[in-house]
Design an enzyme around this catalytic site. Structure first.
Site, PDB file in Angstrom:
ATOM      1  N   LYS A 117       0.837  -1.195   0.000  1.00  0.00           N
ATOM      2  CA  LYS A 117       0.000   0.000   0.000  1.00  0.00           C
ATOM      3  C   LYS A 117       0.881   1.258   0.000  1.00  0.00           C
ATOM      4  O   LYS A 117       2.092   1.177   0.238  1.00  0.00           O
ATOM      5  CB  LYS A 117      -0.926  -0.052   1.220  1.00  0.00           C
ATOM      6  CG  LYS A 117      -1.904  -1.252   1.172  1.00  0.00           C
ATOM      7  CD  LYS A 117      -2.782  -1.329   2.414  1.00  0.00           C
ATOM      8  CE  LYS A 117      -3.794  -2.467   2.295  1.00  0.00           C
ATOM      9  NZ  LYS A 117      -4.692  -2.536   3.475  1.00  0.00           N
TER      10      LYS A 117
ATOM     11  N   TYR B 188     -12.398  -2.820  -3.518  1.00  0.00           N
ATOM     12  CA  TYR B 188     -12.933  -2.927  -2.150  1.00  0.00           C
ATOM     13  C   TYR B 188     -14.463  -2.922  -2.127  1.00  0.00           C
ATOM     14  O   TYR B 188     -15.053  -2.521  -1.119  1.00  0.00           O
ATOM     15  CB  TYR B 188     -12.382  -1.792  -1.282  1.00  0.00           C
ATOM     16  CG  TYR B 188     -10.964  -2.016  -0.784  1.00  0.00           C
ATOM     17  CD1 TYR B 188     -10.623  -3.161  -0.061  1.00  0.00           C
ATOM     18  CD2 TYR B 188      -9.959  -1.073  -1.016  1.00  0.00           C
ATOM     19  CE1 TYR B 188      -9.332  -3.374   0.408  1.00  0.00           C
ATOM     20  CE2 TYR B 188      -8.664  -1.277  -0.536  1.00  0.00           C
ATOM     21  CZ  TYR B 188      -8.359  -2.424   0.178  1.00  0.00           C
ATOM     22  OH  TYR B 188      -7.084  -2.630   0.654  1.00  0.00           O
TER      23      TYR B 188
ATOM     24  N   ASN C 236      -1.870  -0.263   7.216  1.00  0.00           N
ATOM     25  CA  ASN C 236      -1.317  -1.578   7.536  1.00  0.00           C
ATOM     26  C   ASN C 236      -0.438  -2.168   6.427  1.00  0.00           C
ATOM     27  O   ASN C 236      -0.279  -3.380   6.306  1.00  0.00           O
ATOM     28  CB  ASN C 236      -2.417  -2.551   7.982  1.00  0.00           C
ATOM     29  CG  ASN C 236      -3.448  -2.803   6.903  1.00  0.00           C
ATOM     30  OD1 ASN C 236      -3.393  -2.191   5.834  1.00  0.00           O
ATOM     31  ND2 ASN C 236      -4.369  -3.707   7.162  1.00  0.00           N
TER      32      ASN C 236
ATOM     33  N   HIS D 257      -1.645  -5.590   1.339  1.00  0.00           N
ATOM     34  CA  HIS D 257      -2.918  -6.279   1.086  1.00  0.00           C
ATOM     35  C   HIS D 257      -2.624  -7.659   0.518  1.00  0.00           C
ATOM     36  O   HIS D 257      -1.686  -7.815  -0.263  1.00  0.00           O
ATOM     37  CB  HIS D 257      -3.760  -5.499   0.065  1.00  0.00           C
ATOM     38  CG  HIS D 257      -4.836  -6.342  -0.557  1.00  0.00           C
ATOM     39  ND1 HIS D 257      -6.050  -6.553   0.046  1.00  0.00           N
ATOM     40  CD2 HIS D 257      -4.850  -7.086  -1.699  1.00  0.00           C
ATOM     41  CE1 HIS D 257      -6.778  -7.379  -0.714  1.00  0.00           C
ATOM     42  NE2 HIS D 257      -6.072  -7.710  -1.779  1.00  0.00           N
TER      43      HIS D 257
ATOM     44  N   GLU E  19      -9.107 -10.237  -8.257  1.00  0.00           N
ATOM     45  CA  GLU E  19      -8.176  -9.120  -8.034  1.00  0.00           C
ATOM     46  C   GLU E  19      -7.059  -9.107  -9.080  1.00  0.00           C
ATOM     47  O   GLU E  19      -6.689  -8.052  -9.597  1.00  0.00           O
ATOM     48  CB  GLU E  19      -7.614  -9.196  -6.610  1.00  0.00           C
ATOM     49  CG  GLU E  19      -8.689  -8.913  -5.568  1.00  0.00           C
ATOM     50  CD  GLU E  19      -8.254  -9.173  -4.133  1.00  0.00           C
ATOM     51  OE1 GLU E  19      -7.091  -9.569  -3.903  1.00  0.00           O
ATOM     52  OE2 GLU E  19      -9.092  -8.978  -3.229  1.00  0.00           O
TER      53      GLU E  19
HETATM   54  P1  RTP Z   1      -6.609  -6.322   2.967  1.00  0.00           P
HETATM   55  O1  RTP Z   1      -7.809  -6.526   2.069  1.00  0.00           O
HETATM   56  O2  RTP Z   1      -6.043  -4.947   2.886  1.00  0.00           O
HETATM   57  O3  RTP Z   1      -5.584  -7.414   2.880  1.00  0.00           O
HETATM   58  O4  RTP Z   1      -7.160  -6.436   4.419  1.00  0.00           O
HETATM   59  P2  RTP Z   1      -8.018  -7.586   5.019  1.00  0.00           P
HETATM   60  O5  RTP Z   1      -8.665  -8.435   3.995  1.00  0.00           O
HETATM   61  O6  RTP Z   1      -7.132  -8.257   5.995  1.00  0.00           O
HETATM   62  O7  RTP Z   1      -9.085  -6.731   5.803  1.00  0.00           O
HETATM   63  P3  RTP Z   1     -10.503  -6.148   5.340  1.00  0.00           P
HETATM   64  O8  RTP Z   1     -11.442  -6.360   6.468  1.00  0.00           O
HETATM   65  O9  RTP Z   1     -10.876  -6.631   3.980  1.00  0.00           O
HETATM   66  O10 RTP Z   1     -10.169  -4.603   5.300  1.00  0.00           O
HETATM   67  C1  RTP Z   1      -9.512  -4.054   4.201  1.00  0.00           C
HETATM   68  C2  RTP Z   1      -8.636  -2.936   4.660  1.00  0.00           C
HETATM   69  O11 RTP Z   1      -9.430  -1.892   5.178  1.00  0.00           O
HETATM   70  C3  RTP Z   1      -8.710  -1.196   6.167  1.00  0.00           C
HETATM   71  N1  RTP Z   1      -9.461  -1.179   7.409  1.00  0.00           N
HETATM   72  N2  RTP Z   1      -9.570  -0.114   8.158  1.00  0.00           N
HETATM   73  N3  RTP Z   1     -10.271   1.707  10.162  1.00  0.00           N
HETATM   74  C4  RTP Z   1     -10.662   0.484  10.271  1.00  0.00           C
HETATM   75  O12 RTP Z   1     -11.269   0.070  11.217  1.00  0.00           O
HETATM   76  C5  RTP Z   1     -10.298  -0.451   9.201  1.00  0.00           C
HETATM   77  N4  RTP Z   1     -10.646  -1.727   9.117  1.00  0.00           N
HETATM   78  C6  RTP Z   1     -10.108  -2.178   7.971  1.00  0.00           C
HETATM   79  C7  RTP Z   1      -7.395  -1.894   6.359  1.00  0.00           C
HETATM   80  O13 RTP Z   1      -6.405  -1.207   5.600  1.00  0.00           O
HETATM   81  C8  RTP Z   1      -7.661  -3.266   5.788  1.00  0.00           C
HETATM   82  O14 RTP Z   1      -6.473  -3.871   5.353  1.00  0.00           O
END
Ligand code: RTP
Length: 155
Positions: free
Chosen positions: A16, A56, A119, A122, A133
């Site tokens: 990212k 997303y 974070n 991804h 994707e």
């Molecule tokens: P990613 O897609 O980035 O690998 O992350 P992930 O599947 O582990 O998590 P997901 O729930 O799909 O969330 C995607 C990204 O959204 C951001 N996020 N921000 N502020 C918040 O509470 C929050 N929660 C999620 C994070 O950058 C997360 O990686």
């Protein structure tokens, strides 16, 4: 011992904008390479809002969605496709838990991140989403097919 490639798969991994700006492309690539995965596509791109909204789309109702889209479009993203045995699942293990507060030391987020909204990386969460994707971020001809010479334990 006969080595089987039956579970070889591809996953979409992105560094990212915060990871790119902090100079973490090298260390992150290094972890995937040294684990035994093969890099088959890579580019630096500043994704458009429309592109990120597609990427997303499952999160569109979340309160953090607008902030997430702004953050992800704030600079170059290093988009990659990595290939190898159980690449999707093991790729997520290398990244660590989504919330860095929960990610173990030794994982990318556990070593380099402290904020869920920044974070660093991804990774696709399932084989089906990886396919979607990869198709969203890369043209088919941008994904290379190559064989690591001699070593059949590097996929
Ligand atoms: P990613 O897609 O980035 O690998 O992350 P992930 O599947 O582990 O998590 P997901 O729930 O799909 O969330 C995607 C990204 O959204 C951001 N996020 N921000 N502020 C918040 O509470 C929050 N929660 C999620 C994070 O950058 C997360 O990686």
């Amino acid at each position: 011992h006969q080595f089987t490639m039956s579970s070889s798969e591809q996953t979409f991994i992105a560094i990212k904008p915060d990871g790119v700006q902090r100079g973490l492309i090298g260390p992150i690539i290094s972890r995937f390479e040294s684990r035994g995965f093969k890099l088959v596509a890579i580019k630096l791109t500043v994704p458009t809002k429309e592109h990120l909204e597609k990427h997303y789309e499952d999160l569109s109702s979340k309160p953090f969605f607008p902030g997430l889209i702004a953050y992800m479009g704030s600079g170059p993203v290093c988009a990659m496709v990595w290939e190898g045995r159980d690449a999707v699942k093991t790729g997520r293990v290398l990244l660590g838990a989504t919330n860095p507060a929960a990610s173990a030391p030794g994982t990318i987020r556990g070593d380099y991140a402290i904020d869920v909204g920044r974070n660093v990386c991804h990774g696709s969460d399932a084989v089906e989403s990886a396919k979607k994707e990869i198709a969203l971020w890369f043209k088919p001809e941008e994904v290379q097919s190559w064989k690591a010479a001699q070593f059949d334990w590097i996929y």
